[in-house]
Write a protein that holds these residues in place. Structure first.
Motif, PDB file in Angstrom:
ATOM      1  N   VAL A  62       1.118  -0.953   0.200  1.00 15.61           N
ATOM      2  CA  VAL A  62      -0.192  -0.102  -0.158  1.00 15.61           C
ATOM      3  C   VAL A  62       1.268   0.866  -0.128  1.00 15.61           C
ATOM      4  CG1 VAL A  62      -2.470   0.636   0.752  1.00 15.61           C
ATOM      5  CG2 VAL A  62      -1.664  -1.346   1.317  1.00 15.61           C
ATOM      6  N   SER A  63       0.531   2.080  -0.917  1.00 18.42           N
ATOM      7  CA  SER A  63       1.756   3.211  -1.740  1.00 18.42           C
ATOM      8  C   SER A  63       1.252   4.733  -0.412  1.00 18.42           C
ATOM      9  CB  SER A  63       2.157   2.997  -2.557  1.00 18.42           C
ATOM     10  OG  SER A  63       2.570   2.067  -2.970  1.00 18.42           O
ATOM     11  N   PRO A  64       1.922   5.597  -0.391  1.00 18.95           N
ATOM     12  CA  PRO A  64       1.470   6.621  -0.090  1.00 18.95           C
ATOM     13  C   PRO A  64       0.318   6.840  -1.668  1.00 18.95           C
ATOM     14  CG  PRO A  64       3.617   7.070   0.834  1.00 18.95           C
ATOM     15  CD  PRO A  64       3.809   5.265  -0.357  1.00 18.95           C
ATOM     16  N   SER A  65      -0.823   7.802  -0.885  1.00 20.73           N
ATOM     17  CA  SER A  65      -1.878   8.173  -1.777  1.00 20.73           C
ATOM     18  C   SER A  65      -0.551  10.123  -2.846  1.00 20.73           C
ATOM     19  CB  SER A  65      -2.934   8.336  -1.903  1.00 20.73           C
ATOM     20  OG  SER A  65      -3.144  10.169  -1.087  1.00 20.73           O
ATOM     21  N   ALA A  66      -1.091   9.857  -4.087  1.00 18.88           N
ATOM     22  CA  ALA A  66      -0.689  10.725  -5.005  1.00 18.88           C
ATOM     23  C   ALA A  66      -1.145  12.337  -3.852  1.00 18.88           C
ATOM     24  CB  ALA A  66      -1.215  11.484  -5.828  1.00 18.88           C
ATOM     25  N   LEU A  67      -2.460  12.352  -3.578  1.00 17.05           N
ATOM     26  CA  LEU A  67      -2.532  13.900  -2.588  1.00 17.05           C
ATOM     27  C   LEU A  67      -2.034  13.625  -1.634  1.00 17.05           C
ATOM     28  CD1 LEU A  67      -6.497  12.548  -2.882  1.00 17.05           C
ATOM     29  CD2 LEU A  67      -5.535  14.776  -3.762  1.00 17.05           C
ATOM     30  N   LEU A  68      -1.305  12.291  -0.584  1.00 18.19           N
ATOM     31  CA  LEU A  68      -0.647  12.083   0.672  1.00 18.19           C
ATOM     32  C   LEU A  68       0.475  13.335   0.457  1.00 18.19           C
ATOM     33  CD1 LEU A  68      -0.015  12.038   3.561  1.00 18.19           C
ATOM     34  CD2 LEU A  68       0.028   9.815   3.004  1.00 18.19           C
ATOM     35  N   PHE A  69       1.810  12.234  -0.371  1.00 19.82           N
ATOM     36  CA  PHE A  69       3.178  12.676  -0.862  1.00 19.82           C
ATOM     37  C   PHE A  69       2.632  13.888  -1.356  1.00 19.82           C
ATOM     38  CE2 PHE A  69       6.276  12.838  -3.339  1.00 19.82           C
ATOM     39  CZ  PHE A  69       7.437  12.224  -2.672  1.00 19.82           C
ATOM     40  N   ALA A  70       2.056  14.627  -1.639  1.00 16.85           N
ATOM     41  CA  ALA A  70       2.178  15.861  -2.697  1.00 16.85           C
ATOM     42  C   ALA A  70       1.891  17.167  -1.701  1.00 16.85           C
ATOM     43  CB  ALA A  70       0.843  15.720  -4.486  1.00 16.85           C
ATOM     44  N   TYR A  71       1.139  16.626  -0.643  1.00 18.50           N
ATOM     45  CA  TYR A  71       0.727  17.737   0.358  1.00 18.50           C
ATOM     46  C   TYR A  71       2.061  17.682   1.404  1.00 18.50           C
ATOM     47  CZ  TYR A  71      -0.587  20.362   4.616  1.00 18.50           C
ATOM     48  OH  TYR A  71      -0.385  20.965   5.245  1.00 18.50           O
ATOM     49  N   VAL A  72       2.329  16.483   1.487  1.00 16.77           N
ATOM     50  CA  VAL A  72       3.352  16.255   2.094  1.00 16.77           C
ATOM     51  C   VAL A  72       4.859  16.930   1.785  1.00 16.77           C
ATOM     52  CG1 VAL A  72       5.121  14.908   4.123  1.00 16.77           C
ATOM     53  CG2 VAL A  72       2.846  14.027   3.353  1.00 16.77           C
ATOM     54  N   ALA A  73       5.079  16.363   0.571  1.00 12.28           N
ATOM     55  CA  ALA A  73       6.456  16.797   0.094  1.00 12.28           C
ATOM     56  C   ALA A  73       6.409  18.128  -0.130  1.00 12.28           C
ATOM     57  CB  ALA A  73       6.672  16.723  -1.105  1.00 12.28           C
ATOM     58  N   VAL A  74       4.995  18.959  -0.891  1.00  8.61           N
ATOM     59  CA  VAL A  74       4.851  20.235  -0.917  1.00  8.61           C
ATOM     60  C   VAL A  74       5.469  20.778   0.742  1.00  8.61           C
ATOM     61  CG1 VAL A  74       3.877  22.302  -1.207  1.00  8.61           C
ATOM     62  CG2 VAL A  74       4.115  20.588  -2.806  1.00  8.61           C
ATOM     63  N   ARG A  75       4.391  20.418   1.698  1.00 14.21           N
ATOM     64  CA  ARG A  75       4.525  21.530   2.950  1.00 14.21           C
ATOM     65  C   ARG A  75       5.791  21.420   4.099  1.00 14.21           C
ATOM     66  NH1 ARG A  75       2.913  25.415   7.041  1.00 14.21           N
ATOM     67  NH2 ARG A  75       2.544  23.901   8.589  1.00 14.21           N
ATOM     68  N   HIS A  76       6.391  20.343   4.177  1.00 12.34           N
ATOM     69  CA  HIS A  76       7.694  20.643   3.652  1.00 12.34           C
ATOM     70  C   HIS A  76       8.690  21.180   3.051  1.00 12.34           C
ATOM     71  CE1 HIS A  76       7.272  17.319   7.819  1.00 12.34           C
ATOM     72  NE2 HIS A  76       5.650  17.149   6.841  1.00 12.34           N
ATOM     73  N   ALA A  77       8.928  21.356   2.434  1.00 14.37           N
ATOM     74  CA  ALA A  77       9.876  21.624   1.229  1.00 14.37           C
ATOM     75  C   ALA A  77       9.648  23.272   1.716  1.00 14.37           C
ATOM     76  CB  ALA A  77       9.208  21.528  -0.069  1.00 14.37           C
ATOM     77  N   LEU A  78       7.946  23.374   2.042  1.00 22.07           N
ATOM     78  CA  LEU A  78       8.488  25.458   2.396  1.00 22.07           C
ATOM     79  C   LEU A  78       8.332  25.253   3.865  1.00 22.07           C
ATOM     80  CD1 LEU A  78       4.559  26.274   0.914  1.00 22.07           C
ATOM     81  CD2 LEU A  78       6.477  26.721  -0.239  1.00 22.07           C
ATOM     82  N   LEU A  79       7.993  24.910   4.940  1.00 20.55           N
ATOM     83  CA  LEU A  79       8.931  24.601   6.174  1.00 20.55           C
ATOM     84  C   LEU A  79      10.615  24.696   5.939  1.00 20.55           C
ATOM     85  CD1 LEU A  79       6.588  22.213   7.991  1.00 20.55           C
ATOM     86  CD2 LEU A  79       6.434  24.689   8.083  1.00 20.55           C
ATOM     87  N   ALA A  80      10.893  24.355   5.438  1.00 19.53           N
ATOM     88  CA  ALA A  80      12.213  24.318   5.625  1.00 19.53           C
ATOM     89  C   ALA A  80      12.897  25.880   4.647  1.00 19.53           C
ATOM     90  CB  ALA A  80      12.936  23.639   4.446  1.00 19.53           C
ATOM     91  N   ALA A  81      11.600  26.280   4.063  1.00 25.90           N
ATOM     92  CA  ALA A  81      12.133  27.610   3.266  1.00 25.90           C
ATOM     93  C   ALA A  81      11.926  28.966   3.856  1.00 25.90           C
ATOM     94  CB  ALA A  81      11.526  27.594   1.662  1.00 25.90           C
ATOM     95  N   GLY A  82      11.196  28.332   5.173  1.00 26.98           N
ATOM     96  CA  GLY A  82      10.807  29.514   6.256  1.00 26.98           C
ATOM     97  C   GLY A  82       9.163  30.329   5.837  1.00 26.98           C
ATOM     98  N   VAL A  83       8.513  28.955   5.751  1.00 22.48           N
ATOM     99  CA  VAL A  83       6.660  29.392   4.919  1.00 22.48           C
ATOM    100  C   VAL A  83       6.188  29.037   5.903  1.00 22.48           C
ATOM    101  CG1 VAL A  83       5.186  30.220   2.655  1.00 22.48           C
ATOM    102  CG2 VAL A  83       7.882  30.264   2.669  1.00 22.48           C
ATOM    103  N   ASP A  84       5.730  28.909   6.518  1.00 20.26           N
ATOM    104  CA  ASP A  84       4.677  28.359   7.495  1.00 20.26           C
ATOM    105  C   ASP A  84       3.557  28.848   7.376  1.00 20.26           C
ATOM    106  OD1 ASP A  84       3.729  26.229   9.102  1.00 20.26           O
ATOM    107  OD2 ASP A  84       4.448  27.382  11.406  1.00 20.26           O
ATOM    108  N   ASP A  85       3.074  27.742   5.775  1.00 20.52           N
ATOM    109  CA  ASP A  85       1.306  28.148   5.476  1.00 20.52           C
ATOM    110  C   ASP A  85       0.811  26.874   5.602  1.00 20.52           C
ATOM    111  OD1 ASP A  85      -0.587  31.142   5.932  1.00 20.52           O
ATOM    112  OD2 ASP A  85      -1.002  29.965   3.713  1.00 20.52           O
ATOM    113  N   ARG A  86      -0.469  26.359   5.709  1.00 15.52           N
ATOM    114  CA  ARG A  86      -0.529  25.386   5.333  1.00 15.52           C
ATOM    115  C   ARG A  86      -1.279  25.626   3.864  1.00 15.52           C
ATOM    116  NH1 ARG A  86      -1.519  24.062  11.282  1.00 15.52           N
ATOM    117  NH2 ARG A  86       0.086  22.370  11.595  1.00 15.52           N
TER     118      ARG A  86
END
Length: 235
Positions: A62-86
């Motif tokens: 059972v792989s992560p869904s595209a929705l889950l992976f896309a959100y987590v990937a973008v959210r964590h990339a933004l957090l690392a860049a100092g952009v904290d906005d869900r």
């Protein structure tokens, strides 16, 4: 129209994948993650610091869904860049998923007879529109979206076009992207659809958001590509 609705489309199985992925990376993490889920809800769980790496290394039937992976990937990339906005992360995840479908990236709307391959084509059409029309709104949004799609995920393509054909550099995409999102944020339709604040933040932080997507692209889409521009981006 692209909306910030990826989180709303996540389901129970997505949360279970998150818990299993975290537990495989660190057996003690599951209890901590379950506690965070009960106290903060899914948003807190999806912000777990190790989650992106856990999903990248996740191996299961059972792989992560595209929705889950896309959100987590973008959210964590933004957090690392100092952009904290869900909501912004939610919108950008929806954008990446939508633009990844066939030729959707070249159309201002899902059903649109007009296609665009260069930003200047969008700018030229905007110059012919009225100040507050519906078409103008969609073109402004697309100017922001398409600028971010190209310069965020394909910076090396932008660099090659610049060297071989004298194409524009990344600051050009930043400027037009900020203009597109900024203009869209001021349109009445942005408030009606609940995206005005998202567009406004995307305009204000466009270079930082673009750089976050650059790093995400380097890591996930083109992990084995080595170019001079990529080395400079990593400094």
């Amino acid at each position: 129209m692209i909306l910030a609705n990826v989180r709303a489309r996540l389901r129970g199985p997505d949360c279970r994948v998150v818990l299993v992925a975290l537990a495989r990376r660190d057996p003690a993490a599951r209890a901590r993650a379950e506690q965070r889920l009960s106290h903060e809800g899914p948003d807190g769980l999806l912000d777990e610091p190790d989650l992106f790496e856990a999903l990248l290394s996740y191996r299961s039937l059972v792989s992560p869904s595209a929705l889950l992976f896309a959100y987590v990937a973008v959210r964590h990339a933004l957090l690392a860049a100092g952009v904290d906005d869900r909501p912004l992360a939610d919108y950008l995840a929806a954008l990446l998923l939508e633009f990844g479908r066939q030729d959707r990236a070249h159309r201002a709307q899902g059903v649109d007879h007009q296609t665009y391959h260069y930003l200047v084509e969008i700018v030229n059409d905007l110059a012919q529109e009225g100040e507050s029309g519906v078409r103008r709104f969609h073109l402004q949004v697309h100017l922001g979206n398409y600028s971010l799609w190209l310069a965020g995920l394909f910076p090396d393509y932008v660099a090659v076009r610049r060297r071989r054909r004298g194409g524009p550099d990344l600051p050009y995409y930043d400027a037009l992207g900020r203009s597109g999102f900024g203009g869209a944020a001021d349109h009445a339709l942005a408030e009606r659809f609940g995206v005005a604040a998202i567009y406004r933040l995307a305009a204000e932080r466009f270079p930082a958001v673009r750089q976050a997507l650059n790093r995400l692209s380097d890591r996930v889409l083109f992990p084995n590509l080595v170019t001079e521009d990529r080395l400079l981006r990593s400094l």
